[in-house]
Enzyme design. Structure first.
Site, mmCIF file in Angstrom:
data_model
loop_
_atom_site.group_PDB
_atom_site.id
_atom_site.type_symbol
_atom_site.label_atom_id
_atom_site.label_comp_id
_atom_site.label_asym_id
_atom_site.label_seq_id
_atom_site.Cartn_x
_atom_site.Cartn_y
_atom_site.Cartn_z
ATOM 1 N N GLU A 11 0.835 -1.206 0.000
ATOM 2 C CA GLU A 11 0.000 0.000 0.000
ATOM 3 C C GLU A 11 0.867 1.251 0.000
ATOM 4 O OE1 GLU A 11 -3.369 1.071 0.078
ATOM 5 O OE2 GLU A 11 -3.451 -0.886 -0.874
ATOM 6 N N ARG B 178 8.128 -13.284 -3.245
ATOM 7 C CA ARG B 178 6.804 -13.560 -3.824
ATOM 8 C C ARG B 178 6.514 -12.655 -5.011
ATOM 9 N NH1 ARG B 178 6.125 -13.521 1.759
ATOM 10 N NH2 ARG B 178 5.800 -11.269 1.775
ATOM 11 N N CYS C 42 1.877 7.020 11.355
ATOM 12 C CA CYS C 42 0.874 7.871 10.695
ATOM 13 C C CYS C 42 0.024 8.665 11.690
ATOM 14 C CB CYS C 42 -0.019 7.026 9.799
ATOM 15 S SG CYS C 42 -0.514 5.469 10.529
ATOM 16 N N GLN D 64 -8.808 4.706 13.212
ATOM 17 C CA GLN D 64 -7.836 4.419 12.157
ATOM 18 C C GLN D 64 -8.400 3.464 11.100
ATOM 19 O OE1 GLN D 64 -4.330 4.619 15.486
ATOM 20 N NE2 GLN D 64 -3.722 3.663 13.573
ATOM 21 N N LYS E 150 3.599 4.481 20.637
ATOM 22 C CA LYS E 150 4.307 5.201 19.565
ATOM 23 C C LYS E 150 3.884 6.670 19.599
ATOM 24 C CE LYS E 150 4.492 1.186 16.440
ATOM 25 N NZ LYS E 150 3.768 0.490 15.345
ATOM 26 N N HIS F 201 -7.224 8.388 8.536
ATOM 27 C CA HIS F 201 -7.301 8.269 9.996
ATOM 28 C C HIS F 201 -7.917 9.561 10.559
ATOM 29 C CE1 HIS F 201 -5.055 4.682 9.626
ATOM 30 N NE2 HIS F 201 -3.984 4.958 10.353
HETATM 31 P P1 NAP Z 1 1.638 -4.053 2.796
HETATM 32 O O1 NAP Z 1 0.598 -3.486 1.902
HETATM 33 O O2 NAP Z 1 1.374 -5.314 3.501
HETATM 34 O O3 NAP Z 1 3.001 -4.174 1.952
HETATM 35 C C1 NAP Z 1 4.158 -4.750 2.505
HETATM 36 C C2 NAP Z 1 5.297 -4.600 1.529
HETATM 37 O O4 NAP Z 1 6.485 -5.121 2.123
HETATM 38 C C3 NAP Z 1 5.064 -5.405 0.243
HETATM 39 O O5 NAP Z 1 5.684 -4.745 -0.822
HETATM 40 C C4 NAP Z 1 5.801 -6.698 0.563
HETATM 41 O O6 NAP Z 1 6.211 -7.399 -0.586
HETATM 42 C C5 NAP Z 1 7.009 -6.139 1.270
HETATM 43 N N1 NAP Z 1 7.693 -7.162 2.054
HETATM 44 C C6 NAP Z 1 7.191 -7.946 3.021
HETATM 45 N N2 NAP Z 1 8.136 -8.795 3.486
HETATM 46 C C7 NAP Z 1 9.249 -8.531 2.781
HETATM 47 C C8 NAP Z 1 10.558 -9.089 2.764
HETATM 48 N N3 NAP Z 1 10.923 -10.073 3.582
HETATM 49 N N4 NAP Z 1 11.464 -8.578 1.905
HETATM 50 C C9 NAP Z 1 11.110 -7.580 1.062
HETATM 51 N N5 NAP Z 1 9.892 -7.020 1.012
HETATM 52 C C10 NAP Z 1 8.980 -7.494 1.868
HETATM 53 O O7 NAP Z 1 2.007 -3.016 3.945
HETATM 54 P P2 NAP Z 1 2.048 -1.412 3.882
HETATM 55 O O8 NAP Z 1 0.774 -0.873 4.356
HETATM 56 O O9 NAP Z 1 2.580 -0.959 2.575
HETATM 57 O O10 NAP Z 1 3.093 -1.118 5.039
HETATM 58 C C11 NAP Z 1 4.406 -1.577 4.964
HETATM 59 C C12 NAP Z 1 5.180 -1.102 6.183
HETATM 60 O O11 NAP Z 1 5.262 0.320 6.144
HETATM 61 C C13 NAP Z 1 4.526 -1.430 7.527
HETATM 62 O O12 NAP Z 1 4.906 -2.711 7.980
HETATM 63 C C14 NAP Z 1 5.052 -0.342 8.406
HETATM 64 O O13 NAP Z 1 6.331 -0.667 8.923
HETATM 65 C C15 NAP Z 1 5.173 0.828 7.456
HETATM 66 N N6 NAP Z 1 3.993 1.701 7.552
HETATM 67 C C16 NAP Z 1 4.154 2.830 8.212
HETATM 68 C C17 NAP Z 1 3.095 3.659 8.340
HETATM 69 C C18 NAP Z 1 3.293 4.870 9.141
HETATM 70 O O14 NAP Z 1 2.615 4.973 10.102
HETATM 71 N N7 NAP Z 1 4.179 5.787 8.763
HETATM 72 C C19 NAP Z 1 1.871 3.395 7.812
HETATM 73 C C20 NAP Z 1 1.696 2.222 7.137
HETATM 74 C C21 NAP Z 1 2.794 1.393 7.010
HETATM 75 P P3 NAP Z 1 5.273 -8.598 -1.218
HETATM 76 O O15 NAP Z 1 4.174 -7.896 -1.948
HETATM 77 O O16 NAP Z 1 6.234 -9.280 -2.111
HETATM 78 O O17 NAP Z 1 4.788 -9.404 -0.074
HETATM 79 O O1 3JN Z 2 -2.200 0.567 11.864
HETATM 80 C C1 3JN Z 2 -2.013 1.708 11.421
HETATM 81 O O2 3JN Z 2 -2.949 2.447 11.138
HETATM 82 C C2 3JN Z 2 -0.640 2.195 11.229
HETATM 83 C C3 3JN Z 2 0.306 1.070 11.217
HETATM 84 C C4 3JN Z 2 1.591 1.214 11.110
HETATM 85 C C5 3JN Z 2 2.478 0.080 11.181
HETATM 86 C C6 3JN Z 2 2.034 -1.178 10.738
HETATM 87 C C7 3JN Z 2 2.857 -2.285 10.844
HETATM 88 C C8 3JN Z 2 4.112 -2.161 11.401
HETATM 89 C C9 3JN Z 2 3.757 0.208 11.708
HETATM 90 C C10 3JN Z 2 4.249 1.568 12.078
HETATM 91 O O3 3JN Z 2 4.503 2.330 11.165
HETATM 92 O O4 3JN Z 2 4.399 1.889 13.243
HETATM 93 C C11 3JN Z 2 4.559 -0.913 11.844
HETATM 94 C C12 3JN Z 2 5.911 -0.842 12.438
HETATM 95 O O5 3JN Z 2 6.834 -0.554 11.696
HETATM 96 O O6 3JN Z 2 6.046 -1.070 13.639
#
Ligand code: NAP
Ligand code: 3JN
Length: 345
Positions: A18, A44, A136, A163, A221, A250
């Site tokens: 995402e 994958r 976020c 959220q 956090k 959110h």
């Molecule tokens: P998502 O839609 O589940 O996407 C996860 C991404 O990570 C996909 O591209 C996935 O690849 C990749 N991935 C997973 N395991 C991996 C590995 N071992 N090696 C390489 N790539 C890998 O999640 P998202 O919503 O984009 O969020 C991803 C991360 O961003 C979260 O876990 C969090 O740490 C951070 N995040 C931060 C905020 C914030 O608050 N600032 C908000 C949302 C997310 P595949 O498609 O190949 O599985």
């Molecule tokens: O749940 C939400 O609305 C925000 C989620 C953020 C998130 C999801 C998975 C892992 C985080 C983050 O950014 O804090 C993490 C993480 O990196 O701990």
């Protein structure tokens, strides 16, 4: 604002997710000077193709053996485990990493940056080569708090979040869709996998894991990141973070005890002049920010500004932002823009 003579080799780690897909959109929309884009995800996704600036780019598997030399800026959104392992490797191969996970946020050698609030912190990344993007829920709250803090000081903040499921990734979005479809078709709800309890037609007061003190990690956090970003260890924050059946955006009910009196009119005035804030506040015309209206926007929207009835002096307000854009991808790209502007990359 960019030096267009200079282009950068930009890696997106987690490109198929995402946040990763939003990175591609935001880089393109803001015309970030990308010379070459390199996309990484898990094994994958190896060979999948994603579009950037009208052209297809193949996704590579992030490999333990690979070299990451030649990358100038790496935007990470593949979770904290991947960031812990790979961010230092990209950094030691010469990239500046902007990381979206919680892995590095509280490391004293890693700046935690919201460009509207503490842009100057971007300069202290050198020790580790990593800059952290806050959570976020923290980002949108501090963008709205900063103008109030500068005018009236802040002692305490009480926040309840609402959220959207996109905060839990692409699979959680599908989970809400699948549960809703099951209900419409009169079938049993499928078991929840990506959100701890059923989310369709429900609200779930647990995001991330529970901590020893009874709060969740998401709530803590908000407490710790706010203090680090605002450079004020004395701000007290108490949060309840709740997942709601909304796809994007959110919302937060924020209650603030200020140090000095500030009227709602004054708050409206300072907020409407603040960078990255849009005030939508006209109760007589039924105007206030809504998650469904802010999808795709990069600003933080504030409404329902009023005197708090419990905190004296204090304010209450309603703060809404697109969690995938300002809460993640846009904030990280703004950090990369600051690096370019300051000549740090
Ligand atoms: P998502 O839609 O589940 O996407 C996860 C991404 O990570 C996909 O591209 C996935 O690849 C990749 N991935 C997973 N395991 C991996 C590995 N071992 N090696 C390489 N790539 C890998 O999640 P998202 O919503 O984009 O969020 C991803 C991360 O961003 C979260 O876990 C969090 O740490 C951070 N995040 C931060 C905020 C914030 O608050 N600032 C908000 C949302 C997310 P595949 O498609 O190949 O599985
Ligand atoms: O749940 C939400 O609305 C925000 C989620 C953020 C998130 C999801 C998975 C892992 C985080 C983050 O950014 O804090 C993490 C993480 O990196 O701990």
């Amino acid at each position: 604002m960019y030096n267009f003579l200079m282009g950068y080799r930009v890696a997106v780690v987690g490109a198929t997710g995402e946040v990763g897909r939003a990175f591609l959109k935001v880089l393109e929309e803001r015309n970030f000077p990308v010379d070459e884009i390199v996309l990484f995800a898990s094994e994958r996704s190896e060979g999948k193709r994603l579009i950037f600036k009208g052209e297809e780019h193949e996704v590579k598997a992030l490999s333990k053996q690979g070299s990451f030399k030649g990358i100038d800026i790496a935007l990470f959104s593949a979770g904290s485990g991947v960031s812990r392992e790979f961010a230092p490797r990209f950094a030691s191969d010469g990239a500046v990493v902007v990381d979206n996970s919680s892995a590095w946020r509280m490391d004293p050698e890693v700046p935690l940056v919201v460009p509207e609030v503490n842009p100057e912190d971007v300069k202290i990344f050198k020790n580790k080569g990593i800059i952290a993007n806050p959570n976020c829920s923290t980002i949108q709250m501090v963008v709205a708090l900063k103008p109030i803090y500068d005018r009236a000081g802040i002692n305490r903040v009480f926040v309840a979040t609402y959220q959207s499921v996109s905060g839990a990734g692409a699979k959680a979005i599908r989970e809400l869709e699948d549960q809703t479809r099951a209900w419409c078709e009169g079938r049993d709800f499928p078991d929840p996998k990506h959100i701890p309890k059923r989310i369709a037609f429900n609200v779930v007061p647990r995001i991330d894991v529970f901590m020893e003190n009874g709060y969740t990690k998401e709530e803590m956090k908000m407490v710790n990141e706010t203090r680090k970003i605002m450079h004020d260890e004395n701000i007290k924050v108490s949060a309840t973070c709740v997942r709601v059946p909304v796809f994007y955006g959110h919302s937060e009910a924020v209650h603030i005890e200020t140090k000095r009196d500030i009227s709602p009119e004054e708050a409206r005035e300072v907020l409407s002049k603040a960078p990255g804030v849009v005030v939508l506040d006209d109760p007589k015309r039924d105007i206030y920010p809504l998650a469904v209206d802010v999808q795709g926007r990069d600003e933080v929207f504030v409404g329902r500004i009023r005197k708090d009835l419990a905190f004296e002096p204090g304010l209450a307000m309603w703060v809404v932002a697109d969690n995938i854009r300002k809460g993640a991808a846009t904030n990280a790209v703004q950090i990369a823009e600051l690096l370019v502007k300051e000549g740090l990359v």
